[in-house]
Write an enzyme that holds these catalytic residues in place. Structure first.
Site, short mmCIF file in Angstrom:
data_model
loop_
_atom_site.label_atom_id
_atom_site.label_comp_id
_atom_site.label_asym_id
_atom_site.label_seq_id
_atom_site.Cartn_x
_atom_site.Cartn_y
_atom_site.Cartn_z
N ARG A 1 0.24 -14.06 1.18
CA ARG A 1 -0.40 -14.04 2.50
C ARG A 1 -1.78 -14.70 2.46
O ARG A 1 -2.63 -14.35 1.66
CB ARG A 1 -0.50 -12.58 3.00
CG ARG A 1 0.85 -12.04 3.46
CD ARG A 1 0.77 -10.59 3.91
NE ARG A 1 0.73 -9.67 2.79
CZ ARG A 1 0.80 -8.35 2.90
NH1 ARG A 1 0.90 -7.80 4.09
NH2 ARG A 1 0.77 -7.57 1.83
N THR B 1 -5.42 -0.39 7.46
CA THR B 1 -6.76 -0.78 7.88
C THR B 1 -6.74 -0.98 9.39
O THR B 1 -6.03 -1.85 9.89
CB THR B 1 -7.16 -2.09 7.18
OG1 THR B 1 -7.09 -1.87 5.77
CG2 THR B 1 -8.55 -2.55 7.57
N VAL C 1 0.82 -1.21 0.00
CA VAL C 1 0.00 0.00 0.00
C VAL C 1 0.86 1.26 0.00
O VAL C 1 0.66 2.18 -0.80
CB VAL C 1 -0.97 0.00 1.21
CG1 VAL C 1 -1.58 1.36 1.45
CG2 VAL C 1 -2.06 -1.02 0.96
N PHE D 1 -8.52 1.27 -0.64
CA PHE D 1 -9.36 0.22 -1.23
C PHE D 1 -8.71 -0.44 -2.44
O PHE D 1 -9.36 -1.20 -3.16
CB PHE D 1 -10.73 0.80 -1.63
CG PHE D 1 -11.51 1.32 -0.46
CD1 PHE D 1 -12.27 0.46 0.32
CD2 PHE D 1 -11.47 2.66 -0.12
CE1 PHE D 1 -12.99 0.93 1.42
CE2 PHE D 1 -12.19 3.15 0.98
CZ PHE D 1 -12.95 2.28 1.75
N LEU D 2 -7.42 -0.14 -2.67
CA LEU D 2 -6.80 -0.70 -3.88
C LEU D 2 -6.72 -2.22 -3.82
O LEU D 2 -6.69 -2.82 -2.75
CB LEU D 2 -5.40 -0.10 -4.10
CG LEU D 2 -4.31 -0.31 -3.06
CD1 LEU D 2 -3.71 -1.70 -3.09
CD2 LEU D 2 -3.21 0.72 -3.27
N CYS E 1 -5.79 -9.10 3.08
CA CYS E 1 -6.84 -8.28 3.72
C CYS E 1 -8.05 -9.05 4.22
O CYS E 1 -8.35 -9.01 5.41
CB CYS E 1 -7.30 -7.19 2.75
SG CYS E 1 -6.00 -6.00 2.39
N GLY F 1 -14.58 -20.28 -6.09
CA GLY F 1 -13.17 -20.65 -6.08
C GLY F 1 -12.81 -21.40 -4.80
O GLY F 1 -13.70 -21.92 -4.11
N1 LIG Z 1 -2.16 -5.08 0.51
C1 LIG Z 1 -3.36 -4.62 0.16
O1 LIG Z 1 -3.89 -4.98 -0.91
C2 LIG Z 1 -4.09 -3.63 1.03
C3 LIG Z 1 -5.21 -2.96 0.50
C4 LIG Z 1 -5.86 -2.06 1.32
C5 LIG Z 1 -5.44 -1.83 2.61
N2 LIG Z 1 -4.35 -2.50 3.11
C6 LIG Z 1 -3.89 -2.22 4.46
O2 LIG Z 1 -2.75 -1.40 4.39
C7 LIG Z 1 -1.84 -1.70 5.46
C8 LIG Z 1 -0.47 -2.06 4.90
O3 LIG Z 1 -0.60 -3.24 4.15
P1 LIG Z 1 0.56 -3.74 3.18
O4 LIG Z 1 -0.01 -4.88 2.41
O5 LIG Z 1 1.11 -2.59 2.43
O6 LIG Z 1 1.63 -4.26 4.26
P2 LIG Z 1 3.18 -4.63 4.04
O7 LIG Z 1 3.50 -5.62 5.05
O8 LIG Z 1 3.39 -4.93 2.58
O9 LIG Z 1 3.95 -3.26 4.34
C9 LIG Z 1 4.08 -2.69 5.60
C10 LIG Z 1 5.47 -2.07 5.68
O10 LIG Z 1 5.55 -1.26 6.86
C11 LIG Z 1 6.87 -1.34 7.34
N3 LIG Z 1 6.90 -0.83 8.73
C12 LIG Z 1 6.34 -1.38 9.83
N4 LIG Z 1 6.53 -0.58 10.91
C13 LIG Z 1 7.21 0.51 10.47
C14 LIG Z 1 7.67 1.70 11.09
N5 LIG Z 1 7.46 1.96 12.40
N6 LIG Z 1 8.33 2.60 10.34
C15 LIG Z 1 8.54 2.36 9.04
N7 LIG Z 1 8.11 1.27 8.38
C16 LIG Z 1 7.44 0.35 9.09
C17 LIG Z 1 7.25 -2.79 7.15
O11 LIG Z 1 8.64 -2.98 7.16
C18 LIG Z 1 6.60 -3.09 5.79
O12 LIG Z 1 7.52 -2.87 4.72
C19 LIG Z 1 -2.51 -2.82 6.25
O13 LIG Z 1 -3.23 -2.27 7.32
C20 LIG Z 1 -3.47 -3.44 5.25
O14 LIG Z 1 -4.56 -4.06 5.86
C21 LIG Z 1 -3.67 -3.40 2.33
#
Ligand SMILES: NC(=O)c1ccc[n+]([C@@H]2O[C@H](COP(=O)([O-])OP(=O)(O)OC[C@H]3O[C@@H](n4cnc5c(N)ncnc54)[C@H](O)[C@@H]3O)[C@@H](O)[C@H]2O)c1
Length: 447
Positions: free
Chosen positions: A331, A122, A11, A152-153, A263, A256
């Site tokens: 994941r 989230t 994200v 929401f991506l 998520c 599926g």
């Molecule tokens: N992946 C998706 O499709 C998606 C879509 C919508 C919302 N979200 C939400 O967005 C959030 C992030 O998801 P993601 O998939 O990008 O996670 P991710 O695990 O890919 O990325 C999180 C990053 O944060 C870093 N991090 C953690 N603590 C830190 C700190 N104190 N300082 C700096 N960096 C730090 C980690 O090293 C990691 O690289 C989650 O809450 C998720 O639910 C994800």
């Protein structure tokens, strides 16, 4: 405008790159030094279509930079986005907010001047207030506001989803912060994207309500698919027949192996926990979580059944490991249930995934990886399509038949037409596409 993005994952990196494309000066921070080193060298640590070019262009233009030093990014930023992970907490399924709160503390220590702190992660209802309290406690003097701006991506289509979203949701209670958020999202106003401003708690709730609704829709059609198999109906026609009703809609009605990904599994569980804590249980979502967990586990049984009741000593070619196509994200992927269950039943797994094999190798042992779908199938006793990557949609059926020891195909994504596959001589199993002849109802059979 200058912003800091804390957390440069799926994200944070996409959002940061897209804001820089809008002309905003963006500094992305991550604690993971290796990730930042690779980004600085122009390497993209995740697979997301179009992201490499977007990052490269904006780095060259001087609008996008990467650092491990949060202070460098936050000091002087107009807005600081928290985009760190919120995984399920081990043991109880609540969202683990430790990364969010740690980020809030670090932001508090380093912000200068009026700053809008935005939770993009989230987070359960009430987290924004807690972030506000943490910052206020660290820096009673600071001028700041906290906003919620859930993302929401969808992975695999993330850039388009960010650039052309159905809507943007912003939980915000101060006019000053609202103005900053409006300025950031101005390019989307120009394409008439609805921007929904709400209270902080409402915005947090919208994200969970959206994800749990979608997870419910998937689970609903999965159960209908199972019933279709029994009664001889075709779930594709059922999905079309109901989806054309505008009140229902056609999307998210593809049966599926059960939803996975970064998520839906954790968000459904977290909302169930929140609801229980508040004494207002969500029975539907509780059931969805349970049905989906069982479904993922049951998929290996389908493959075993298709192999004549045993896979002991047999080689199963698994096509697709990621939770969906166009991502390398493993994941909660259904493959994480299917592959170990098949191995436990004695199968040898030969797998191929266009982007997910490195990540899969970190999570599962004993898989032999092929360099192509055909290499994985060579000499296998059966093939299971677990993720619907485009390159699995038009496999050379004659070549497949020659390569496989037995012509057994288990298509957990309904990529192929059962009639075509059976005409081509395959023993083909898919999901929910009945033959038109009902099986006898269990009650009838018992009589
Ligand atoms: N992946 C998706 O499709 C998606 C879509 C919508 C919302 N979200 C939400 O967005 C959030 C992030 O998801 P993601 O998939 O990008 O996670 P991710 O695990 O890919 O990325 C999180 C990053 O944060 C870093 N991090 C953690 N603590 C830190 C700190 N104190 N300082 C700096 N960096 C730090 C980690 O090293 C990691 O690289 C989650 O809450 C998720 O639910 C994800």
């Amino acid at each position: 405008m200058r912003i800091a993005m804390i957390g440069t994952g799926y994200v944070g990196l996409v959002t940061g790159a897209c804001f820089s494309e809008f002309g905003v000066d963006v500094c992305c921070v991550d604690k993971d030094a290796d990730k930042i080193r690779r980004l600085k060298q122009g390497e993209i640590p995740i697979f997301e279509p179009g992201l490499e070019q977007l990052v490269e262009g904006n780095v060259k233009a001087g609008r996008l930079s990467f650092t491990t030093d949060l202070r460098e990014a936050v000091t002087g930023a107009d807005a600081v986005f928290i985009a760190v992970g919120t995984p399920s907490r081990r043991g109880d399924g609540h969202a683990d907010l430790s990364y969010v709160y740690a980020a809030a503390r670090e932001i508090a220590e380093n912000m200068r001047g009026y700053t809008v702190v935005v939770t993009k992660s989230t987070v359960p209802v009430g987290t924004g207030r807690e972030v506000e309290a943490i910052i206020r406690e660290c820096r009673p003097d600071a001028e700041f506001d906290v906003c919620s701006n859930p993302e929401f991506l969808r992975e695999g289509a993330a850039i388009n989803d960010f650039m052309r979203p159905d809507r943007v949701v912003i939980g915000c209670e101060s006019e000053r912060a609202r103005e900053v958020m409006r300025t950031l999202y101005r390019p989307l106003y120009l394409i008439e994207t609805p921007i929904v401003f709400t209270a902080l708690e409402t915005s947090e709730m919208i994200k969970y309500a959206a994800n749990t609704f979608l997870a419910t829709k998937i689970t609903f059609i999965n159960e209908i698919a199972d019933l279709c198999e029994k009664v001889g109906a075709d779930v594709h026609d059922v999905a079309r027949g109901i989806g054309l009703d505008g009140r229902i809609g056609r999307k998210f009605l593809h049966p599926g192996p059960g939803y996975g990904g970064s998520c839906f599994p954790k968000d459904t569980l977290a909302l169930v926990k929140t609801a229980q804590d508040f004494g207002s249980p969500l029975r539907i979502i509780e059931t969805v979580v349970d049905v989906n967990d069982r479904r993922k586990k049951a998929m290996a049984e389908r493959i075993v059944a298709a192999c004549g009741g045993s896979v002991a000593g047999k080689t199963v070619a698994v096509l697709g490991l990621t939770f969906k196509p166009n991502t390398d994200d493993m994941r909660d992927s259904p493959a994480l249930d299917i592959v170990p269950a098949l191995q436990a039943a004695g199968a040898i797994i030969r797998a191929y995934d266009p982007e997910g094999m490195d990540e899969a190798a970190r999570h599962m042992d004993g898989i032999k990886f092929g360099q192509s779908a055909y290499e994985a199938m060579d000499g296998a006793d059966a093939v299971a399509i677990v993720t619907e990557w485009n390159e699995f949609r038009a496999l050379d059926l004659a070549r497949m038949k020659k390569l496989l020891k037995a012509p057994v195909v288990v298509d957990l994504r309904n990529v192929y037409d059962p009639k075509d596959m059976r005409a081509a001589g395959f023993e083909y199993t898919c999901i929910g596409r009945g033959t038109g002849r009902p099986a006898r109802a269990a009650s009838e059979a018992a009589q």
